[in-house]
Design a protein around this motif. Structure first.
Motif: not given
Length: 310
Positions: A91-92, A94-95, A98-99, A102
């Motif tokens: 999850l870390r 992926r974040n 994703n950041t 963006q």
């Protein structure tokens, strides 16, 4: 303490060496033109070079993110004995990805103003989108690399062995050779008291490369000098390949280090030939640094935009 200078300090690193071999014009932008480019009153070309230097690509972003996560997991475990779950680390990761996506798609103006604090992906900056095949490849690597980290020999050793001395967590180190600073970025180093040897570990999120052994040889040279290691047999250099879940360990001999020193000398001397004033590390003008003849390299270069302008 940071000190503002007209010209950057001359130093040597493997990444600098590779950049120089790749393209001298790229080398000039990266190590000279972009110096002081963070200042508002810097020349436009310096500000542009500094900004473009901060561009990364999907593979590099992924590799750096995995390295940072592993670094923090080991650091946390050594101080608290806590091990986060595999799903938490995924999850870390992926974040982070994703950041970056963006930032690249929707925060370009912020990145232009403050490139140190936002992420810009090369694929999006120059082509407007991420190639589907690259995205799929990273998605496959993501779960695999985290899983293989937990099962790696190095992390298993950390958990199971108690007679170990861990070298300070600082990752950026340097040594001096002939008054030239040699910069080194090491992932992990520890002393196995029971076996009586030092282990230098480098995490790899890509495929094996013939350069991997040379990189670790540089680390071994640093360790030998910094910790006064008498015998090279006391040093084990290890690559952990997270994509395949395998590792390779090497032993060095004095000939390996002699070849490395010879490479330093030739590389440094060639770089110094591009300086108008070696004492100040003042380079010749940009035109003195030729562009590569291999145009395919230009497609991957951060400074492609500048090369089309100058």
């Amino acid at each position: 303490m940071f000190k503002e200078t007209i010209y950057p300090e001359f130093s040597w690193s493997l990444s600098r060496h590779k950049t120089f071999l790749d393209c001298q014009r790229k080398y000039a932008y990266d190590y000279y033109i972009g110096h002081n480019g963070w200042k508002n009153d810097a020349p436009t070309i310096s500000r542009d070079a500094y900004r473009l230097k901060k561009i990364t690509n999907l593979e590099m972003l992924f590799g750096n993110a995995v390295h940072d996560i592993i670094f923090n997991v080991i650091k946390q475990y050594l101080s608290t004995n806590h091990i986060p779950s595999e799903s938490e680390l995924i999850l870390r990761l992926r974040n982070i990805l994703n950041t970056a996506f963006q930032d690249s798609m929707h925060r370009k103006s912020l990145w232009i103003a403050r490139p140190k604090y936002y992420t810009m992906l090369h694929e999006i900056y120059y082509n407007g989108s991420l190639p589907v095949e690259k995205v799929n490849d990273i998605q496959e690597r993501l779960d695999v690399c985290i899983k293989h980290f937990f099962n790696s020999k190095t992390f298993t050793d950390i958990i199971n062995k108690r007679q170990m001395r861990f070298v300070e967590a600082e990752r950026f180190r340097y040594m001096k050779m002939n008054d030239v600073k040699i910069t080194i970025v090491m992932d992990f180093v520890y002393r196995d008291i029971q076996e009586g040897k030092w282990i230098i570990v480098d995490w790899k999120t890509g495929k094996e490369s013939f350069e991997d052994r040379h990189q670790l040889a540089l680390y071994a040279m640093y360790l030998q000098r910094a910790f006064n290691v008498k015998d090279l047999d006391e040093i084990e250099i290890r690559n952990e390949y997270l994509l395949s879940g395998t590792h390779k360990s090497y032993k060095l001999n004095p000939v390996d280090l002699d070849k490395l020193e010879e490479m330093f000398g030739l590389s440094i001397q060639t770089m110094l030939n591009y300086l108008e004033d070696p004492e100040q590390n003042k380079p010749f003008s940009l035109e003195y640094f030729p562009k590569t003849e291999y145009e395919k390299k230009c497609e991957r270069c951060n400074f492609k935009e500048l090369c089309e302008m100058y």
